[in-house]
Design a protein around this motif. Structure first.
Motif, mmCIF file in Angstrom:
data_model
loop_
_atom_site.group_PDB
_atom_site.id
_atom_site.type_symbol
_atom_site.label_atom_id
_atom_site.label_comp_id
_atom_site.label_asym_id
_atom_site.label_seq_id
_atom_site.Cartn_x
_atom_site.Cartn_y
_atom_site.Cartn_z
ATOM 1 N N SER A 79 2.907 4.418 -0.979
ATOM 2 C CA SER A 79 2.964 5.235 -2.177
ATOM 3 C C SER A 79 3.688 6.529 -1.873
ATOM 4 O O SER A 79 3.696 7.011 -0.743
ATOM 5 C CB SER A 79 1.561 5.509 -2.723
ATOM 6 N N ASP B 151 4.025 3.158 -6.076
ATOM 7 C CA ASP B 151 2.576 3.105 -5.889
ATOM 8 C C ASP B 151 2.129 1.648 -5.977
ATOM 9 O O ASP B 151 2.912 0.768 -6.368
ATOM 10 C CB ASP B 151 1.858 3.983 -6.934
ATOM 11 N N SER C 27 -5.679 2.885 -8.145
ATOM 12 C CA SER C 27 -4.721 3.819 -7.542
ATOM 13 C C SER C 27 -3.890 4.497 -8.620
ATOM 14 O O SER C 27 -3.427 5.612 -8.462
ATOM 15 C CB SER C 27 -3.796 3.077 -6.589
ATOM 16 N N ASP D 21 0.809 -1.219 0.000
ATOM 17 C CA ASP D 21 0.000 0.000 0.000
ATOM 18 C C ASP D 21 0.843 1.270 0.000
ATOM 19 O O ASP D 21 0.292 2.371 -0.026
ATOM 20 C CB ASP D 21 -0.920 0.007 1.222
ATOM 21 N N ASN E 53 -7.929 -2.776 -7.417
ATOM 22 C CA ASN E 53 -7.630 -1.645 -6.541
ATOM 23 C C ASN E 53 -6.326 -0.979 -6.936
ATOM 24 O O ASN E 53 -6.217 0.251 -6.927
ATOM 25 C CB ASN E 53 -7.559 -2.104 -5.083
ATOM 26 N N SER E 54 -5.329 -1.787 -7.284
ATOM 27 C CA SER E 54 -4.056 -1.201 -7.698
ATOM 28 C C SER E 54 -4.236 -0.400 -8.972
ATOM 29 O O SER E 54 -3.651 0.680 -9.134
ATOM 30 C CB SER E 54 -3.016 -2.292 -7.919
#
Lengths: 476, 509
Positions: free
Chosen positions: A57, A67, A472, A55, A468-469
């Motif tokens: 970043s 990230d 982001s 997680d 989710n990645s």
């Protein structure tokens, strides 16, 4: 002061690579097998480290972006490197030559990919690319006494250098047009000032350069020969990890710096994807050598991955990430089986696989199910990945492209089944021995088979992680 | 009721498969017994579910939902209605008898039963899924084991047939997949949330152009499996090449997957699309019926006769679907069940003869009833069912289909053709069927005794299991059709309501 904590994984990888190199010099020749174990253990440890930072970043030194998107790919590279290392134990020992260097190069190539996937700036991106390419040149030519391996090395050097030059030319054009090497700033400049001819030309060169790295048709010519000649574990690594790294960088550059030009470059990617899927699959059909077959199949896989780029959406990126991860296990599974077979039989010809199911049910099963995963047949994980990829383009209205893609993947079933046919329908030759597989390789094969089954039946954890990645990536 | 009975029906073969993986290869009898027990568990549970199914209440029952991939609204959700329950029972009966029909298997026994159980898991999965994603997933799971089963254990041109069948099915399923994804995306847009649930997707209003397009994709996708003429070319080759149990499962159940998918996904989600394409289906199905029967008449190989008769009989199912009314759809589902049982019986018997005589050439046989009276009796009952003799299951089904399609008043091609004429043409298929079935029975089993076959033993012991079970099923549902039709009707009613509520649109011609 830059936040070096964010660079933990990269620093540790560099340390591991250099450490292995030193270890190779210190350890007496007879004990060198141990270096492989150290490398594997180190890579496993790095995977844990990368996963614990999933997680994190932040931006280091202005242009190096940590990230979840980049970290996801780092885990992917490490997984591929780990499988490759395990796969190499016997293989490299047989080559009987400088094992320390081999594993050190493997780790350094991984480092190059990490830099490639994480750099938010064009110069460091190029640096990562070169680190990866040059180490692969050496690895491809590692079979000292094999002319084919030397040929593979030279081909990779020449064509790799050419593609790097094309990419570099593109990078410099983009820099000239936008006045910055930081991807984010280029994006802002392009959004503000619009497209200039130099920028469009730069985009085309970038596209060609990346297309080399991900083996998209018509920039694929180097790959079958290199794949055939290189040592089998290296081929496996080259086909999964360097391709994934190419896609990571491609997505970062095109989606990060040039999103405003997507109407332009999506058209080009459509052309690339169509050519890659059609040619890769059709040319794979007449292949008689398992490595060449896998080479063409891996070209076609790049075509499916390009569909995610064409969709230009979060779903598309998530689908690329998901598919790339499964592709590691699917393709490495096939290459591990091929390596195990080669270690006993010394052959890569598909006809020699006749009756393998009777001689070594495990190797045959791993090969079969890995190939089925590549073909996208449920309940293997590859099906879910392809499902996401096709969904991403249908959601953008490219139904014809999806139909083409799915039909082509049905074509791929044909040549994958030819291998299955040899293994299951054929009879083993007279007096053949069972194929012996080292315990380490057995474990690795079973693990990758389980991953393919489990993620095929219950894809949720990886789906959520990948999506989710990907999200982001769009919301920095 | 909290016991997940449908999941248990599907997982029993998986458990059997995993156990067989652990049994050493030489323990062949243990492997066979394990497979028999696993499929027996499925069968008992399926009968239990069939009995417990409440057709007064109708709708989907024995529901079970597990959230699977929330990001895309994929759920593991199962349930059966009056249409899928008979199919689950059919599958359970056919696989159970199929295991006994392969009792003589001696070649690579372990792998055979592993692949066979893998195949049947996929089939069960399709019939119980309420989620389109899982529906497709199970659909595909069945294909690859079939390739290996036919390729390794088959006969006559097995490698060619196996590859042909696999490619046909995969290309077909590719079209279905596109249709499914397009439906999902359209639904997600209209509903505002992602879901693969068939019932929820059925509430979406799809515009006409979309319906026409997607129904056509489904028609090709599922039509290959049915098999609808001219996409049937894989099927006779496949049936003939496959080992007995696989032929049984294949003709008995797998072809029904196509028809079931066409009704459950195609007609249910896109009633207007179905109305548009119905005339095409109606005309093609007549080709199925008549052409299939004609070709069956000239075959020299017993298995080819049965293979082409399947093409012919599945034409009736298609006619039932094309007529799109209560009677005809009831008949279509009943025919799927009846034909499944009947054709499984045929293949079991032919397998039995072939295993002992090592040939299937009709011309070489004659008078086999002297040596194999039980097999002959079974074959005769199957044959009578095939030609629609009252008192057997098929009669009920065919009667309903013809009633339904005959009463449908719609003219095609500007009045040149009507469903009434098509029905009459389809009924003529029964006459042709009677001709070839009775001729095969006569040439194979009746007539003077041939000493050349004196060494053949009649079916005995476990070989009797398929014959007894399948014949009993045919007679039971033939004499007491209400056991079946009430249930099917409870599943068809909502479907027909949806068709009637849909806009009346003209067909393609």
């Amino acid at each position: 002061m830059a936040n070096l904590y964010l660079l933990t994984v990269e620093i540790l990888t560099a340390a591991l690579g250099l450490g292995l190199l030193a270890l190779g010099l210190l350890v007496p020749k007879s004990d060198r097998r141990g270096i492989g174990y150290v490398a594997a253990a180190g890579l496993a440890g790095l995977m844990v480290a990368a996963f614990s930072m999933r997680d994190a970043s932040g931006v280091v030194l202005g242009g190096y972006v940590i990230d979840p998107f980049g970290t996801y790919f780092k885990i992917l590279f490490l997984a591929a490197a780990l499988l490759t290392a395990v796969c190499s134990f016997d293989y490299v020992e047989k080559m009987g030559f400088n094992q320390g260097e081999y594993y050190a190069l493997l780790v350094l190539a991984t480092l190059g990919m990490m830099v490639l996937a994480s750099s938010g700036e064009l110069i460091s991106l190029y640096l990562g690319l070169e680190l990866m390419t040059i180490t692969f040149c050496i690895l491809a030519a590692y079979h000292l006494n094999d002319a084919k391996s030397a040929e593979a090395g030279i081909k990779y050097v020449l064509l790799g250098a050419m593609s790097s030059a094309i990419l570099l030319y593109g990078l410099s054009l983009v820099y000239g047009a936008s006045g910055s090497t930081v991807i984010k700033q280029i994006g802002q400049t392009v959004a503000a000032s619009g497209a200039s001819p130099a920028l469009l030309l730069g985009t085309i060169f970038l596209l060609a350069g990346f297309a080399f790295k991900v083996t998209a048709v018509p920039f694929h010519m180097w790959s079958p020969d290199v794949y055939e000649g290189a040592p089998t574990p290296v081929t496996g690594f080259l086909s999964v990890a360097s391709k994934a790294a190419g896609f990571a960088a491609l997505v970062r550059v095109f989606f990060g710096a040039l999103p405003d030009l997507h109407n332009f470059w999506v058209q080009l990617f459509i052309a690339l994807a169509v050519l890659t899927m059609v040619l890769g699959n059709l040319v794979a059909i007449p292949q008689t050598n398992i490595k060449r077959l896998l080479a063409y199949s891996s070209i076609s896989q790049a075509g499916y991955l390009l569909l995610g780029v064409v969709s230009f959406s979060v779903l598309g990126i998530g689908a690329i990430m998901y598919y790339a991860m499964l592709y590691v296990f699917g393709n490495m599974g096939a290459f591990m089986a091929a390596t195990a077979f080669y270690n006993t039989e010394g052959s890569d010809e598909i006809k020699d696989y006749a009756g393998l199911a009777r001689r070594s049910p495990l190797v045959a099963a791993v090969m079969l199910f890995s190939l089925l995963s590549l073909a996208g047949i449920p309940p293997m994980a590859g099906f879910v990945g392809k499902f996401y990829l096709f969904m991403s383009i249908i959601s953008r209205g490219y139904i014809w492209l999806a139909i083409l893609g799915i039909l082509m993947s049905m074509v791929s079933v044909y040549y994958y089944l030819l291998v299955a046919k040899a293994m299951y329908l054929g009879n083993p030759p007279e007096g053949s021995r069972p194929v012996r597989v080292a315990p380490g390789l057995q474990v690795a094969m079973v693990v990758s088979l389980l991953v393919l089954f489990i993620l095929g039946i219950y894809p949720t954890p990886l789906t959520d992680y990948a999506m989710n990645s990907a999200m982001s990536f769009f919301m920095p | 009721m909290n016991f997940p009975i449908l999941t248990a029906i599907m997982l029993a073969p998986v458990v059997g498969l995993l156990l067989i993986l652990l049994i050493p290869e030489r323990e062949e009898l243990t492997i066979k017994i394990t497979a028999a027990v696993a499929t027996f568990v499925s069968l008992v549970l399926a009968i239990l579910a069939y009995v417990l199914f409440d057709h007064g209440r109708g709708g989907l029952q024995f529901l079970q939902d597990i959230t699977w991939v929330p990001a895309f609204g994929i759920n593991y959700s199962v349930g059966v209605d009056g249409m899928s329950m008979p199919m689950v029972l059919l599958t359970a009966i056919v696989i159970f008898t199929g295991v006994f029909a392969s009792w003589d298997m001696t070649k690579r026994v372990k792998e055979f039963f592993i692949f066979l159980l893998m195949l049947v898991t996929g089939v069960f999965g399709v019939f119980i899924s309420r989620d389109l994603f899982f529906f497709y997933l199970f659909f595909e799971v069945a294909v690859i084991p079939m390739y290996l089963l036919i390729g390794i254990w088959g006969s006559t041109r097995k490698e060619y047939a196996a590859m042909k069948l696999t490619l046909y099915l995969l290309v077909g399923s590719a079209f279905a997949l596109i249709g499914i994804i397009a439906t999902f995306l359209y639904g997600a847009q209209q509903l505002g949330h992602a879901t693969f649930d068939i019932q929820t997707l059925a509430t979406v209003k799809y515009d006409l152009g979309f319906q026409k397009f997607v129904f056509f994709l489904m028609l090709i996708g599922f039509g290959v499996l049915v098999p609808i003429w001219p996409l049937h070319l894989w099927s006779p080759d496949g049936h003939v090449a496959a080992p007995t149990a696989v032929s049984m499962l294949h003709a008995g159940v797998l072809m029904k997957l196509g028809a079931y998918g066409l009704i459950r996904v195609g007609v249910f989600l896109f009633p207007e699309g179905a109305k548009y394409w119905a005339p095409l289906i109606a005309v093609l199905c007549i080709v199925n019926v008549v052409y299939g029967a004609m070709i069956a008449m000239v075959q020299k190989d017993l298995k080819f006769v049965i293979g082409y008769s399947s093409v012919s009989h599945m034409g009736y199912v298609l006619l039932g679907i094309a007529a799109l009314n209560t009677l005809s759809l009831n008949g279509a589902v009943a025919q799927m069940f009846a034909h499944g049982i009947m054709t499984a019986l045929f293949f079991a018997l032919v397998g039995n003869v072939y295993h002992k005589a090592h040939t299937r050439e009709i011309a070489r046989f004659g008078g086999l009833a002297h040596q194999m009276p039980r097999v002959a009796a079974g074959f005769l009952i199957g044959g009578l069912a095939s030609l629609g003799l009252p008192g057997l299951n098929n009669f009920v089904a065919e009667f309903l289909i013809f009633m339904g399609s005959f009463t449908r008043e719609q003219s095609l091609l500007g009045g040149l053709l009507s469903y009434r004429i098509l029905s009459i043409m389809a009924i003529s298929g029964i006459v042709i069927t009677a001709t070839y079935v009775l001729r095969v029975v006569k040439n194979t089993f009746f007539g003077p005794r041939k000493t050349e076959w004196d060494h053949l033993e009649d079916a005995h012991g476990v070989e009797m299991v398929p014959i007894v079970v399948l014949v009993a099923t045919l007679i039971l549902f033939g004499l007491l059709p209400s056991l079946q039709i009430d249930m099917i009707n409870s599943g068809i009613a909502p479907l027909v309501a949806k068709i009637e509520a849909a806009k009346a649109i003209g067909g393609i011609f």
